[in-house]
Design a protein around this motif. Structure first.
Motif, PDB file in Angstrom:
ATOM      1  N   GLY A 195       0.774  -1.257  -0.100  1.00 61.98           N
ATOM      2  CA  GLY A 195      -0.115  -0.033  -0.027  1.00 61.98           C
ATOM      3  C   GLY A 195       0.805   1.260  -0.021  1.00 61.98           C
ATOM      4  O   GLY A 195       2.008   1.300  -0.051  1.00 61.98           O
ATOM      5  N   LYS A 227      -8.825   1.842   3.731  1.00 59.49           N
ATOM      6  CA  LYS A 227      -8.458   2.962   3.180  1.00 59.49           C
ATOM      7  C   LYS A 227      -8.801   3.988   4.620  1.00 59.49           C
ATOM      8  O   LYS A 227      -9.513   3.731   5.106  1.00 59.49           O
ATOM      9  CB  LYS A 227      -9.275   3.577   2.232  1.00 59.49           C
ATOM     10  CG  LYS A 227      -9.110   2.796   0.833  1.00 59.49           C
ATOM     11  CD  LYS A 227      -9.733   3.137  -0.378  1.00 59.49           C
ATOM     12  CE  LYS A 227      -9.461   2.383  -1.562  1.00 59.49           C
ATOM     13  NZ  LYS A 227     -10.196   2.925  -2.759  1.00 59.49           N
ATOM     14  N   ARG A 251      -1.581   8.596  -1.084  1.00 59.04           N
ATOM     15  CA  ARG A 251      -1.773   9.159  -2.033  1.00 59.04           C
ATOM     16  C   ARG A 251      -2.415  10.540  -1.804  1.00 59.04           C
ATOM     17  O   ARG A 251      -3.283  10.633  -1.022  1.00 59.04           O
ATOM     18  CB  ARG A 251      -2.964   8.359  -3.061  1.00 59.04           C
ATOM     19  CG  ARG A 251      -3.214   9.000  -4.328  1.00 59.04           C
ATOM     20  CD  ARG A 251      -4.250   8.208  -4.941  1.00 59.04           C
ATOM     21  NE  ARG A 251      -5.096   8.851  -6.170  1.00 59.04           N
ATOM     22  CZ  ARG A 251      -6.104   9.538  -5.910  1.00 59.04           C
ATOM     23  NH1 ARG A 251      -6.822   9.643  -4.769  1.00 59.04           N
ATOM     24  NH2 ARG A 251      -6.799  10.266  -6.905  1.00 59.04           N
ATOM     25  N   ASP A 265      -4.553  10.002   1.380  1.00 57.15           N
ATOM     26  CA  ASP A 265      -5.164   8.882   1.358  1.00 57.15           C
ATOM     27  C   ASP A 265      -4.203   7.643   1.594  1.00 57.15           C
ATOM     28  O   ASP A 265      -3.170   7.455   0.761  1.00 57.15           O
ATOM     29  CB  ASP A 265      -6.187   8.814   0.256  1.00 57.15           C
ATOM     30  CG  ASP A 265      -7.037   9.780   0.186  1.00 57.15           C
ATOM     31  OD1 ASP A 265      -7.528  10.137   1.280  1.00 57.15           O
ATOM     32  OD2 ASP A 265      -7.765  10.104  -0.978  1.00 57.15           O
ATOM     33  N   THR A 315      -4.004   3.824   1.715  1.00 59.35           N
ATOM     34  CA  THR A 315      -4.474   2.522   1.048  1.00 59.35           C
ATOM     35  C   THR A 315      -3.602   1.196   1.645  1.00 59.35           C
ATOM     36  O   THR A 315      -2.247   1.412   1.616  1.00 59.35           O
ATOM     37  CB  THR A 315      -4.779   2.351  -0.544  1.00 59.35           C
ATOM     38  OG1 THR A 315      -3.456   2.572  -1.086  1.00 59.35           O
ATOM     39  CG2 THR A 315      -5.621   3.464  -0.792  1.00 59.35           C
ATOM     40  N   GLU A 371      -8.498  -5.140   2.553  1.00 61.26           N
ATOM     41  CA  GLU A 371      -7.951  -3.888   1.970  1.00 61.26           C
ATOM     42  C   GLU A 371      -8.904  -2.768   2.981  1.00 61.26           C
ATOM     43  O   GLU A 371     -10.071  -3.048   3.280  1.00 61.26           O
ATOM     44  CB  GLU A 371      -8.683  -3.662   0.580  1.00 61.26           C
ATOM     45  CG  GLU A 371      -7.760  -4.680  -0.252  1.00 61.26           C
ATOM     46  CD  GLU A 371      -8.265  -4.442  -1.641  1.00 61.26           C
ATOM     47  OE1 GLU A 371      -9.211  -3.852  -1.975  1.00 61.26           O
ATOM     48  OE2 GLU A 371      -7.463  -5.128  -2.633  1.00 61.26           O
ATOM     49  N   SER A 429      -3.253  -3.120   1.637  1.00 61.73           N
ATOM     50  CA  SER A 429      -3.772  -4.661   1.442  1.00 61.73           C
ATOM     51  C   SER A 429      -3.111  -5.424   2.220  1.00 61.73           C
ATOM     52  O   SER A 429      -1.843  -5.530   2.012  1.00 61.73           O
ATOM     53  CB  SER A 429      -3.746  -4.778  -0.069  1.00 61.73           C
ATOM     54  OG  SER A 429      -4.084  -5.825  -0.564  1.00 61.73           O
ATOM     55  N   ARG A 482      -8.180   8.453   5.533  1.00 54.04           N
ATOM     56  CA  ARG A 482      -7.672   9.712   5.120  1.00 54.04           C
ATOM     57  C   ARG A 482      -6.961   9.980   6.271  1.00 54.04           C
ATOM     58  O   ARG A 482      -7.316  10.018   7.523  1.00 54.04           O
ATOM     59  CB  ARG A 482      -8.873  10.692   5.000  1.00 54.04           C
ATOM     60  CG  ARG A 482      -8.482  12.215   4.812  1.00 54.04           C
ATOM     61  CD  ARG A 482      -7.893  12.588   3.608  1.00 54.04           C
ATOM     62  NE  ARG A 482      -8.570  12.145   2.336  1.00 54.04           N
ATOM     63  CZ  ARG A 482      -9.459  12.962   1.602  1.00 54.04           C
ATOM     64  NH1 ARG A 482      -9.836  14.115   1.982  1.00 54.04           N
ATOM     65  NH2 ARG A 482      -9.901  12.446   0.309  1.00 54.04           N
TER      66      ARG A 482
END
Length: 167
Positions: free
Chosen positions: A108, A161, A111, A145, A147, A159, A149, A163
């Motif tokens: 991961g 996510k 982003r 962001d 992420t 998975e 996995s 912020r």
């Protein structure tokens, strides 16, 4: 009877100038906002929206498989650090009974939601059973962001996510 008009007199041309000045200011501010909106956000959130839309049933099946796993994740991170110091991000993973999930393979990254080209890949290492950490040096502060996995052998991936806000 006479009236004394010793002060300034507002005539039609003064009203016209005031109205034109007001509308010019409103138009100028709107043009600045339009420029900033178009210049700072490309509008592209995914490279292949059509293909991703066609594969949406597979996304739903993957979410069902993830829900069946019953895994849970929590993220902690260094929100504030000294200038240019690397920041630590930690992900704690547990099963449906709250037991830590050790020995997983994590992938991961971070982003930037508003800027392309500054994504950060993260290298995860297990520091305690079920606790995985990564260090990152960010080129910019603000919203990012995350992420993640996680895989356990051949099973479906977990998975998540989140912020994150760095200041």
């Amino acid at each position: 009877m006479t009236t004394d008009h010793s002060g300034p007199v507002i005539r039609g041309k003064h009203v016209l100038i005031a109205v034109l000045a007001m509308f010019s200011l409103v138009i100028a501010v709107n043009l600045v906002f339009v420029y900033l909106a178009l210049d700072t956000f490309t509008g592209v959130t995914t490279e292949n929206p059509y293909k991703e839309g066609l594969a949406y049933n597979q996304v739903l099946a993957a979410r069902d498989a993830q829900r069946d796993l019953g895994w849970q994740g929590a993220v902690t991170y260094d929100r504030e650090v000294a200038d240019d110091a690397p920041r630590q991000i930690a992900v704690s993973l547990s099963d449906r009974d709250g037991r830590p999930l050790a020995g997983l393979l994590l992938a991961g990254g971070l982003r930037r939601p508003t800027h392309a080209g500054v994504d950060q890949a993260l290298v995860w290492r297990e520091t305690a059973p079920g606790r995985y950490t990564a260090e990152v040096s960010l080129p910019e502060l603000g919203n990012w962001d995350l992420t993640v996995s996680a895989r356990d052998g051949d099973g479906p991936p977990f998975e998540m996510k989140a912020r994150l806000w760095f200041k």
